[in-house]
Design a protein around this motif. Structure first.
Motif, mmCIF file in Angstrom:
data_model
loop_
_atom_site.group_PDB
_atom_site.id
_atom_site.type_symbol
_atom_site.label_atom_id
_atom_site.label_comp_id
_atom_site.label_asym_id
_atom_site.label_seq_id
_atom_site.Cartn_x
_atom_site.Cartn_y
_atom_site.Cartn_z
ATOM 1 N N LYS A 1 12.268 1.684 -5.718
ATOM 2 C CA LYS A 1 13.516 1.589 -5.082
ATOM 3 C C LYS A 1 14.214 0.297 -5.333
ATOM 4 O O LYS A 1 15.015 0.117 -4.387
ATOM 5 N N PHE B 1 5.729 5.075 3.085
ATOM 6 C CA PHE B 1 5.098 5.254 1.604
ATOM 7 C C PHE B 1 5.432 4.201 0.621
ATOM 8 O O PHE B 1 6.552 4.166 0.178
ATOM 9 N N MET B 2 4.603 3.227 1.012
ATOM 10 C CA MET B 2 5.066 1.683 0.504
ATOM 11 C C MET B 2 5.381 1.690 -1.042
ATOM 12 O O MET B 2 6.092 0.892 -1.544
ATOM 13 N N ASP C 1 0.409 3.059 2.767
ATOM 14 C CA ASP C 1 0.350 4.058 1.574
ATOM 15 C C ASP C 1 -1.187 4.447 1.390
ATOM 16 O O ASP C 1 -1.998 3.635 1.703
ATOM 17 N N ILE C 2 -1.139 5.702 0.874
ATOM 18 C CA ILE C 2 -2.505 6.092 0.827
ATOM 19 C C ILE C 2 -3.599 5.788 -0.003
ATOM 20 O O ILE C 2 -4.613 5.635 -0.378
ATOM 21 N N ASP D 1 10.040 7.403 1.947
ATOM 22 C CA ASP D 1 10.002 7.704 0.473
ATOM 23 C C ASP D 1 8.883 8.387 -0.169
ATOM 24 O O ASP D 1 8.056 7.884 -0.993
ATOM 25 N N TYR E 1 6.353 0.138 -10.923
ATOM 26 C CA TYR E 1 5.898 1.243 -10.315
ATOM 27 C C TYR E 1 6.937 2.364 -10.674
ATOM 28 O O TYR E 1 8.209 2.277 -10.125
ATOM 29 N N SER F 1 -1.358 14.390 -4.025
ATOM 30 C CA SER F 1 -0.561 14.353 -2.743
ATOM 31 C C SER F 1 -0.039 15.825 -2.742
ATOM 32 O O SER F 1 0.571 16.194 -3.552
ATOM 33 N N TYR G 1 1.463 10.882 -8.434
ATOM 34 C CA TYR G 1 0.999 9.456 -8.646
ATOM 35 C C TYR G 1 -0.605 9.348 -8.891
ATOM 36 O O TYR G 1 -0.925 8.479 -9.863
ATOM 37 N N ASP H 1 -3.328 8.290 5.411
ATOM 38 C CA ASP H 1 -2.465 9.412 5.330
ATOM 39 C C ASP H 1 -1.300 9.185 6.387
ATOM 40 O O ASP H 1 -1.460 8.845 7.357
ATOM 41 N N VAL H 2 -0.013 9.725 5.864
ATOM 42 C CA VAL H 2 1.191 9.264 6.467
ATOM 43 C C VAL H 2 1.197 9.694 7.867
ATOM 44 O O VAL H 2 1.786 9.191 8.753
ATOM 45 N N SER I 1 5.325 0.450 -4.519
ATOM 46 C CA SER I 1 5.366 -0.900 -5.215
ATOM 47 C C SER I 1 5.434 -1.899 -4.114
ATOM 48 O O SER I 1 5.208 -3.241 -4.071
HETATM 49 C C1 LIG Z 1 8.205 7.585 -4.219
HETATM 50 S S1 LIG Z 1 6.634 6.336 -4.257
HETATM 51 C C2 LIG Z 1 7.107 5.099 -2.780
HETATM 52 C C3 LIG Z 1 8.006 4.210 -3.693
HETATM 53 C C4 LIG Z 1 8.478 2.871 -3.115
HETATM 54 N N1 LIG Z 1 9.380 3.259 -2.004
HETATM 55 C C5 LIG Z 1 8.783 1.823 -3.847
HETATM 56 O O1 LIG Z 1 10.064 1.326 -3.987
HETATM 57 O O2 LIG Z 1 8.099 1.352 -4.806
HETATM 58 C C6 LIG Z 1 5.657 7.391 -2.907
HETATM 59 C C7 LIG Z 1 4.283 6.607 -2.633
HETATM 60 O O3 LIG Z 1 3.794 7.678 -1.465
HETATM 61 C C8 LIG Z 1 2.258 7.645 -1.649
HETATM 62 N N2 LIG Z 1 1.807 8.799 -0.962
HETATM 63 C C9 LIG Z 1 1.541 10.192 -1.612
HETATM 64 N N3 LIG Z 1 0.942 10.864 -0.619
HETATM 65 C C10 LIG Z 1 1.006 9.882 0.515
HETATM 66 C C11 LIG Z 1 0.292 10.192 1.977
HETATM 67 N N4 LIG Z 1 -0.013 11.476 2.261
HETATM 68 N N5 LIG Z 1 0.382 9.385 2.652
HETATM 69 C C12 LIG Z 1 0.801 8.239 2.575
HETATM 70 N N6 LIG Z 1 1.370 7.826 1.211
HETATM 71 C C13 LIG Z 1 1.159 8.967 0.444
HETATM 72 C C14 LIG Z 1 2.101 7.590 -2.965
HETATM 73 O O4 LIG Z 1 0.800 6.725 -3.272
HETATM 74 C C15 LIG Z 1 3.251 6.638 -3.514
HETATM 75 O O5 LIG Z 1 2.918 5.225 -3.789
#
Ligand SMILES: C[S@@+](CC[C@H](N)C(=O)[O-])C[C@H]1O[C@@H](n2cnc3c(N)ncnc32)[C@H](O)[C@@H]1O
Length: 338
Positions: free
Chosen positions: A16, A45-46, A66-67, A228, A12, A255, A237, A212-213, A48
């Motif tokens: 991280k 924001f999970m 995660d959304i 994250d 993904y 987002s 994304y 949504d977060v 992967s």
């Molecule tokens: C930087 S990535 C996270 C990467 C993760 N820490 C990893 O190690 O794979 C950010 C994630 O936030 C999710 N996202 C974006 N907007 C969001 C929202 N409003 N609420 C929840 N998740 C959201 C995206 O779908 C994406 O998977």
């Protein structure tokens, strides 16, 4: 150190996995490792699932969110699921002719994204995939065929691939040429084994949410909150994975966190996060657009700050050489009260 369980993850962008050992070493300064077995790790924001899976392996109860459906499926398969593995009968069943196959991928994404033979297999297999693990296996199958970034690149990859013009394809796609030349049976067998290596129990009832977060944070509690979000001013994304999201029937608008000014959404996010005793925040400078001092100022409104800065290559295969040189990754800890 490359951990075997990480092979279970999607490749993904923004993952991280390389930062996990550093993140958890920092957490151990605030909470002793022996206590992690009685603690809850919240990953808002999970993506992967790299950080959630690592937290699970360390003994934390994990509540992830995660959304996006792509991540929700990953979390159901790897974080919530403590014991069910995929066996070879499951993969064989994916080949059964399904009466309700809608041929969606074949009709919409050949030849621009998939070769015809893969699209045919996927359409039928998704009709047969009746649980999260099998859907996850099919997403892993897709990532064997497609690079994790540049998910759709018809002229650079798919059309020359379909027409056997391999020497016209850039070397960055070599793994995916090999992936596309493997049989479906081989890909499924390899990916099944990789997924199974990430399925284990921490003797906790872990949770995966799809919200949504802001809604998510209001509902859950925990000891460590990991944030994250997508980095402001970087690739969204929802655009990068639009084809995958469409195949999964997911329609999420771009987002707000990915917008150029998205960093300022973090203020509302921190405001919503006050009940969590320890914050661990990952963020990046997006090649110079975002400033560490701005982030620290935002966190300091609420907490004392500890900061670590790394030269970390965000989205390696997409970024230009200049962008990579300028890219910085931060881990900011918010602790105590300010
Ligand atoms: C930087 S990535 C996270 C990467 C993760 N820490 C990893 O190690 O794979 C950010 C994630 O936030 C999710 N996202 C974006 N907007 C969001 C929202 N409003 N609420 C929840 N998740 C959201 C995206 O779908 C994406 O998977």
């Amino acid at each position: 150190m490359a951990l075997k369980m990480f092979n279970a993850l999607l490749p993904y962008f923004g993952s991280k996995r390389k930062l996990c050992s550093i993140i958890f070493k920092i957490i151990s300064k605030y909470y002793h490792r022996n206590d992690w077995f009685n603690m809850t790790f919240v990953d808002a924001f999970m993506g992967s699932g790299a950080v959630s899976l690592f937290a699970k392996a360390q003994g934390f109860k994990v509540i992830a969110n995660d959304i996006a459906e792509r991540s929700y499926i990953a979390g159901k398969a790897l974080i919530e699921n403590n014991r069910i593995e995929i066996d070879h009968t499951d993969t064989e069943n994916l080949f059964r002719n399904h009466p309700n196959n809608n041929h969606y991928i074949e009709e919409n994404y050949v030849p621009d994204v998939f070769l015809e033979k893969h699209a045919k297999f996927l359409d039928n297999a998704f009709s047969n995939a009746d649980d999260f693990l099998l859907k996850y296996l099919l997403i892993k199958y897709i990532f064997t065929l497609r690079p994790y970034s540049k998910f759709s690149s018809p002229n650079a990859f798919n059309k020359p691939m379909a027409e056997g013009r391999y020497d016209e394809i850039k070397s960055t796609y070599t793994n995916h040429i090999n992936g596309n030349l493997k049989s479906s049976v081989t890909i499924l067998r390899e990916e099944k084994d990789k997924i199974n290596s990430g399925i284990f129990t921490n003797n906790e009832k872990n949770e995966m949410h799809k919200e949504d977060v802001f809604d998510f944070l209001r509902k859950v509690n925990g000891d460590v909150l990991y944030l994250d979000p997508p980095y402001a001013g970087t690739l969204a994304y929802e655009n990068e994975y639009a084809v995958l999201d469409d195949i999964l029937g997911d329609k999420t608008p771009k987002s707000g966190f990915s917008e150029k000014e998205g960093m300022y959404m973090l203020d509302s996010l921190f405001d919503e996060s006050e009940k969590f005793p320890l914050w661990v925040i990952s963020f990046g400078n997006a090649g110079g657009n975002n400033k560490l001092e701005d982030l620290v100022k935002l966190v300091s409104k609420y907490r004392k700050c500890e900061v670590k800065e790394f030269a970390y290559k965000h989205c390696e295969s997409v970024a230009s050489e200049e962008h990579k040189q300028k890219s910085k990754e931060w881990v900011v800890i918010g602790h105590g009260c300010n």
